[in-house]
Design a protein around this motif. Structure first.
Motif, PDB file in Angstrom:
ATOM      1  N   ASP A   1     -11.931  11.394  23.636  1.00 19.39           N
ATOM      2  CA  ASP A   1     -12.259  10.288  22.732  1.00 19.39           C
ATOM      3  C   ASP A   1     -13.135   9.246  23.417  1.00 19.39           C
ATOM      4  O   ASP A   1     -12.861   8.033  23.370  1.00 19.39           O
ATOM      5  CB  ASP A   1     -10.978   9.642  22.196  1.00 19.39           C
ATOM      6  N   ALA A   2     -14.205   9.697  24.051  1.00 22.95           N
ATOM      7  CA  ALA A   2     -15.082   8.769  24.778  1.00 22.95           C
ATOM      8  C   ALA A   2     -16.466   9.381  24.922  1.00 22.95           C
ATOM      9  O   ALA A   2     -16.645  10.603  24.825  1.00 22.95           O
ATOM     10  CB  ALA A   2     -14.504   8.451  26.158  1.00 22.95           C
ATOM     11  N   ILE A   3     -17.447   8.519  25.148  1.00 24.67           N
ATOM     12  CA  ILE A   3     -18.789   8.936  25.532  1.00 24.67           C
ATOM     13  C   ILE A   3     -18.880   8.826  27.044  1.00 24.67           C
ATOM     14  O   ILE A   3     -18.509   7.800  27.625  1.00 24.67           O
ATOM     15  CB  ILE A   3     -19.846   8.055  24.847  1.00 24.67           C
TER      16      ILE A   3
ATOM     17  N   HIS B   1     -15.808  -0.866  25.561  1.00 26.78           N
ATOM     18  CA  HIS B   1     -15.487  -1.024  26.974  1.00 26.78           C
ATOM     19  C   HIS B   1     -16.204   0.059  27.773  1.00 26.78           C
ATOM     20  O   HIS B   1     -16.152   1.245  27.398  1.00 26.78           O
ATOM     21  CB  HIS B   1     -13.979  -0.906  27.205  1.00 26.78           C
ATOM     22  N   LEU B   2     -16.835  -0.355  28.852  1.00 29.85           N
ATOM     23  CA  LEU B   2     -17.570   0.559  29.722  1.00 29.85           C
ATOM     24  C   LEU B   2     -16.923   0.543  31.102  1.00 29.85           C
ATOM     25  O   LEU B   2     -16.812  -0.511  31.727  1.00 29.85           O
ATOM     26  CB  LEU B   2     -19.035   0.132  29.825  1.00 29.85           C
TER      27      LEU B   2
ATOM     28  N   LEU C   1     -17.534   5.304  28.153  1.00 28.78           N
ATOM     29  CA  LEU C   1     -17.652   4.300  27.100  1.00 28.78           C
ATOM     30  C   LEU C   1     -16.633   4.574  26.004  1.00 28.78           C
ATOM     31  O   LEU C   1     -16.579   5.670  25.443  1.00 28.78           O
ATOM     32  CB  LEU C   1     -19.066   4.325  26.511  1.00 28.78           C
ATOM     33  N   ALA C   2     -15.831   3.577  25.681  1.00 30.30           N
ATOM     34  CA  ALA C   2     -14.895   3.631  24.561  1.00 30.30           C
ATOM     35  C   ALA C   2     -15.264   2.515  23.590  1.00 30.30           C
ATOM     36  O   ALA C   2     -15.725   1.445  23.996  1.00 30.30           O
ATOM     37  CB  ALA C   2     -13.455   3.458  25.040  1.00 30.30           C
ATOM     38  N   ALA C   3     -15.040   2.741  22.295  1.00 26.47           N
ATOM     39  CA  ALA C   3     -15.330   1.720  21.288  1.00 26.47           C
ATOM     40  C   ALA C   3     -14.348   1.851  20.142  1.00 26.47           C
ATOM     41  O   ALA C   3     -13.870   2.960  19.837  1.00 26.47           O
ATOM     42  CB  ALA C   3     -16.770   1.854  20.783  1.00 26.47           C
TER      43      ALA C   3
ATOM     44  N   ARG D   1      -7.076  -0.305  21.664  1.00 28.46           N
ATOM     45  CA  ARG D   1      -7.558   1.061  21.464  1.00 28.46           C
ATOM     46  C   ARG D   1      -8.520   1.467  22.578  1.00 28.46           C
ATOM     47  O   ARG D   1      -8.469   2.596  23.073  1.00 28.46           O
ATOM     48  CB  ARG D   1      -8.233   1.179  20.097  1.00 28.46           C
ATOM     49  N   CYS D   2      -9.403   0.565  22.971  1.00 27.84           N
ATOM     50  CA  CYS D   2     -10.335   0.876  24.060  1.00 27.84           C
ATOM     51  C   CYS D   2      -9.602   1.053  25.387  1.00 27.84           C
ATOM     52  O   CYS D   2      -9.883   1.989  26.151  1.00 27.84           O
ATOM     53  CB  CYS D   2     -11.383  -0.230  24.182  1.00 27.84           C
TER      54      CYS D   2
END
Length: 803
Positions: A187-189, A250-251, A279-281, A298-299
């Motif tokens: 669940d992230a880039i 959040h990075l 990266l999470a959003a 969540r992030c």
């Protein structure tokens, strides 16, 4: 090659505080070597320059998070989206008192007073407010690499088999490589930056957003946090939003070797061997009635879940997840020397012919996009799928359901991506709730209704203008997808618990709202007020409505029979269905678009709504020859032009008309003149529906299973004389592998996942000579020329040979 190289590794650096590590150096070399020596490959989009415009950037996505990768050398832009970030807030769009005006609107239409009816409806029958809300961009990840402006040996690519975008280039004698992926399991880039020499990775990274009240803060020693809020006012939206959505991104950084620093301005990486950014959003959206979520939590939770995992581990899990879906289907149409050219140049030259492999890439790119933008738990694919850089995107980048959203999901079942259908069904469950309020408030009816658009807040009332916004069959059309999911997969639990309740309530709406046409001697039942999408104004009983409602009733009857429920309702629907006004053939030999014979043979409108009964419907087939020929007349009158999705629909229609060469001509036009360099559909502007419709059309050329028949190679074009496809699905739980040579089927393998009987039609000019399982010859009955009746058992594989 990747598989062999990846097997070298049993461990690597973790996404956390790291020290210099020889394994990381080897991994960097592997990334470069693979990128440098890889063939352009059957499933790779590649380019010799960075993207100059958004429609040249390369899309990645995990259903919920999406990004567009530009591939700059000195300055890189990764524009990203989170699928619940929209303008607006929970809202009931139904207009109080609307039902009082319905009888008068109908009476005016029956009297031929269309303009008066439209005026009255515009004042009293439309959505409140009149427009729906827009999908929003989340932000940009910006990276700056000092001294990289003079790069050489540049290559940018998207491997759609692995769902990994990559950039490689040289600065001096150092090769730099970047990979970026959007992981569904994590669940992230995730971006990995590396060099083939130690200590050469230095850059700065920051986050930006176009939304108000934005702030950027250091959220810890390794984490940067971006916070923002969607604006409270939107041009053309006559309502102030009291609780606009909040967003956070959040990075997180980790390096091998070197060092890094996180400040309120960004992240600086200095003299590392490699670096990984995660990266999470998230937003505070929970569902269409609840925005009480905590985006910061969540992030944090997403990044905590990925902590301790190495980039190779993240990548391997991501690739395995993606390939578990993507590799279900393979398509080989042959290759030529053009396969070695960059993708943008191949697209420009596609109209010249002699590049069948690009058609196969286009097909698989459509499947790639559906995997990337529609996964269990995400929002469904909107007008731009998942990807949008504008706060005011075309048509709000919402869900237009008079063709576009449905087309997005045409490939889901036949192209073996049934799980990707699920977000649409989640949205339908919510839309049935808001649609029930609209049914009661606007029509004083049971059940639920949706008109030609919905948004994140599940607006179901008619929007924009009365001459095209009042179209009550949008929800009924979407119900077709519920039935398809059952037809292809046979999941009776899904049918009973999810599909049938929604389908039944959609049918009950029309039980209450169909009216007798006082102008017909037969007192046919018709819908209305309505329109034939986006042309002709407000009318009663357009052809498309009648086709959709007939199929909805038929599907609810069949579902009730399968479940053994609602016998009285089935009887009622059967009686009403027989009374719905039939398809009409007009004075030009055309299929009439309206009850009146008023079609203009010079009308080249993008919509071909009255042909719905041929595709995606199934009531017009070669077995209804008069209507079948009338569709041909209408389609020729409309011409071969149109927007991207219009051309895509025509590919499907010509395939259903068994004219593979005309379907392929439309495909060539769609790719050569209607496709951006990154292979996005050029509507223009960009809409993703053309990509999905084009992919579905290619599948329709090779296999069809509507109306009780499985048709093998029904519309094979002469441009594809030899080829094979593996993994396409037919209704009834059948999976097929097909091979052909010199335009004739050579073998077909059918894998049965359900018991059943199937009518199987051989390609034109051929007949099925023998059917065998692994152990024996199987008896079958010839029921018509070129068509056999075969009973199959779940778990068996059947081999068909031909004469």
């Amino acid at each position: 090659m990747w598989n062999r190289l990846h097997g070298i590794f049993s461990a690597s650096a973790v996404v956390g505080p790291m020290s210099r590590c020889s394994v990381a150096a080897v991994w960097t070399v592997v990334l470069f070597v693979a990128a440098a020596v890889a063939d352009p490959g059957p499933m790779v989009l590649w380019y010799e320059q960075p993207a100059g415009d958004w429609v040249e950037a390369l899309p990645i996505g995990n259903g919920r998070l999406g990004a567009m990768v530009f591939g700059g050398t000195e300055n890189e832009r990764i524009q990203f989206n989170e699928d619940t970030l929209w303008f607006g807030e929970p809202h009931d769009y139904a207009r109080a008192g609307a039902a009082e005006y319905l009888p008068k609107i109908r009476a005016l239409l029956f009297e031929g007073k269309q303009r008066e009816a439209e005026r009255l409806a515009g004042q009293h029958f439309m959505s409140d407010p009149l427009r729906q809300t827009a999908y929003q961009p989340c932000g940009d990840l910006k990276l700056h690499f000092p001294g990289h402006q003079a790069a050489t040996a540049y290559r940018r690519e998207l491997n759609i088999d692995r769902a990994v975008a990559a950039v490689s280039y040289k600065v001096g004698d150092v090769t730099f490589t970047r990979e970026i992926l959007a992981s569904y399991p994590d669940d992230a880039i995730v971006m990995h930056v590396s060099a083939d020499q130690p200590g050469k990775v230095s850059f700065t990274a920051t986050l930006e957003t176009p939304h108000q009240s934005a702030s950027l803060v250091a959220a810890g020693p390794r984490q940067l946090a971006l916070r923002g809020r969607v604006r409270a006012r939107e041009r053309g939206f006559d309502k102030t939003i009291e609780n606009p959505l909040r967003v956070e991104a959040h990075l997180q950084v980790a390096t091998e070797g070197g060092g890094y620093e996180v400040t309120g301005e960004g992240i600086e990486v200095r003299e590392a061997d490699s670096a990984t950014l995660v990266l999470a959003a998230a937003t505070n959206y929970v569902d269409f009635e609840d925005i009480g979520g905590d985006p910061a939590r969540r992030c944090v939770d997403a990044l905590k879940a990925v902590a301790g995992k190495s980039y190779p581990q993240i990548r391997a899990a991501h690739v395995a997840d993606h390939q578990g879906l993507f590799r279900r289907v393979e398509l080989d149409l042959g290759t030529t020397a053009k396969v070695d050219r960059p993708t943008d140049k191949r697209i420009k030259a596609f109209g010249e012919g002699d590049d069948p492999q690009l058609a196969a890439v286009y097909f698989q790119f459509g499947r790639y996009l559906l995997i990337a933008c529609s996964r269990p738990g995400s929002q469904p694919a909107n007008l731009q799928g998942l990807w949008n850089e504008s706060t005011r995107p075309p048509w709000e980048s919402k869900y237009t359901i008079n063709i576009n959203t449905e087309m997005n999901y045409w490939p889901a079942e036949p192209c073996n991506l049934a799980e990707c259908h699920l977000p649409l069904f989640d949205a339908l469950e919510e839309l049935a709730v808001s649609g029930a309020r609209v049914a009661k408030t606007h029509y004083n009816a049971r059940g639920w209704v949706a008109h030609h658009n919905f948004d994140l807040w599940r607006g179901a009332a008619p929007i924009n203008a009365s001459n095209h916004g009042i179209w009550p069959t949008g929800g009924a059309w979407l119900c077709q997808h519920l039935w398809w999911h059952y037809q292809f997969g046979g999941d009776k639990k899904f049918l009973a618990e999810r599909a049938y309740p929604i389908m039944k309530q959609a049918a009950l709406f029309f039980v209450d709202t169909l009216v007798e046409d006082p102008r017909s001697r037969q007192r046919w039942l018709i819908s209305g007020p309505s329109n034939s999408p986006e042309q002709g104004g407000l009318v009663m009983g357009p052809t498309m409505d009648r086709q959709i409602i007939r199929e909805l009733f038929a599907n609810v009857i069949a579902a009730g029979e399968a479940l053994g429920v609602d016998e009285d309702l089935r009887r009622q629907l059967t009686e009403m269905r027989a009374r719905i006004a039939p398809n009409q053939i007009g004075r030009h030999g055309q299929l009439q678009e309206w009850l009146e014979d008023k079609d203009d043979p010079n009308n080249h409108h993008r919509h071909v709504s009255h042909l719905w009964g041929l595709q995606p419907g199934g009531e017009i087939t070669p077995e209804t020859p008069d209507l079948f020929e009338a569709v041909k007349v209408s389609l020729r009158q409309r011409g071969d032009g149109g927007t991207g999705w219009s051309k895509a629909w025509k590919i499907n229609l010509w395939a259903r008309l068994l004219d593979g060469d005309h379907a392929n001509m439309m495909l060539s036009s769609l790719i050569a003149t209607g496709t951006y360099p990154n292979m996005f559909d050029a509507h223009p502007p960009f809409q993703i529906d053309g990509n999905f419709g084009g992919a579905a059309g290619i599948a329709e050329m090779l296999l069809q299973s509507q109306a009780g028949r499985i048709r093998l190679l029904p519309a094979l074009p002469t441009a594809w004389p030899t080829g094979q496809v593996r993994g396409l699905r037919a209704r009834g739980g059948i999976e097929l592998d097909l091979r052909w040579q010199n335009g004739r089927a050579t073998s077909v393998e059918m894998k049965a996942h359900l018991d059943g009987k199937h009518r199987i039609r051989a390609p034109q000019g051929q007949r099925i000579s023998e059917i065998r399982t692994a152990s024996q010859r199987v008896e079958h009955e010839t029921v018509e020329t070129g068509c056999v009746l075969l009973e199959v058992k779940a778990g068996q594989t059947y081999q068909l040979t031909f004469e």
